[in-house]
Design a protein around this motif. Sequence first.
Motif, short mmCIF file in Angstrom:
data_model
loop_
_atom_site.label_atom_id
_atom_site.label_comp_id
_atom_site.label_asym_id
_atom_site.label_seq_id
_atom_site.Cartn_x
_atom_site.Cartn_y
_atom_site.Cartn_z
N THR A 215 -11.27 -45.68 46.14
CA THR A 215 -9.87 -45.93 45.79
C THR A 215 -9.75 -47.07 44.81
O THR A 215 -8.96 -47.02 43.86
N ALA B 175 -8.28 -33.27 52.25
CA ALA B 175 -7.32 -33.93 51.37
C ALA B 175 -6.23 -32.97 50.93
O ALA B 175 -5.04 -33.32 50.89
N LEU C 257 -5.15 -37.91 46.45
CA LEU C 257 -5.85 -37.48 47.67
C LEU C 257 -6.98 -36.51 47.36
O LEU C 257 -8.12 -36.68 47.81
N VAL C 258 -6.67 -35.47 46.56
CA VAL C 258 -7.66 -34.45 46.26
C VAL C 258 -8.78 -35.03 45.40
O VAL C 258 -9.97 -34.72 45.61
N GLY D 116 -10.92 -37.07 47.62
CA GLY D 116 -11.73 -36.19 48.46
C GLY D 116 -12.88 -35.55 47.70
O GLY D 116 -13.99 -35.41 48.22
N LEU E 130 -4.58 -41.70 53.34
CA LEU E 130 -5.34 -41.52 52.11
C LEU E 130 -6.81 -41.85 52.31
O LEU E 130 -7.70 -41.11 51.87
N SER F 52 -9.51 -38.29 53.39
CA SER F 52 -10.05 -37.80 52.13
C SER F 52 -11.56 -37.75 52.08
O SER F 52 -12.16 -38.11 51.07
#
Length: 237
Positions: free
Chosen positions: A198, A41, A145-146, A149, A31, A35
Amino acid sequence: MTDTPALGEVARNGLWSNNPALVQLLGLCPLLAVSSTVVNALGLALATLLVLLGSNLAVSLIRHQVTPTVRLPAFVMIIAAFVTCAELLMAAYTFELYRILGIFIPLIVTNCAILGRAEAFASRQPLLPSATDGLMTGLGFGAVLVLLGALRELFGQGTLFTGMDLLLGPAAAGWGITVFPDLDFLFLVLPPGAFFATGLLIALKNVIDDRLERRRRAREPDTPRESRRVRVTGTIR
């Protein structure tokens, strides 16, 4: 024998309530490392989704035939087989992206989120709930993830969707958008920026959960005092 949960509850847990990235904090190595852009990602998210869905289905199918002594090795072998399939597919159709992602595709085998769902859910549930759990958990992990990213690419490089042709072919070559020209915020591109972003996403989820809980409590009718009153009978000596 465990009760079969409702599919809506399974979906909600995978996408939000028990999200592997934001709640369980599993799979953080890929992750954080992959990313840096949306295309990286998205590529890893699709591979992880394929492995999660396939391994959950396979584990659910053999759950009555595998003895407890060989259960975990059997699950790892199943996950490794699906990771190999995902790796070969990416090498065949998205070779440049496969080279960029590098070791993080084979390392899906060691992703605790995948093995955890196989052990905690698919090995105890029928086929349909297991498939739903794998799909929704993969979508929940992939969404984080996306989103991560996109945040790192947008505020680190000032662009969005660059290099999408690596995943979707030449038709997506013009999808790249330059939002902030000449922006080069190296902190977000490097791993420390991944930790920071994150943490912001986890904090945002906690704020949303707190507000939803307050609204739920506000909608609940007040309990009458008579029902809250505790009556004690007898004499304490």
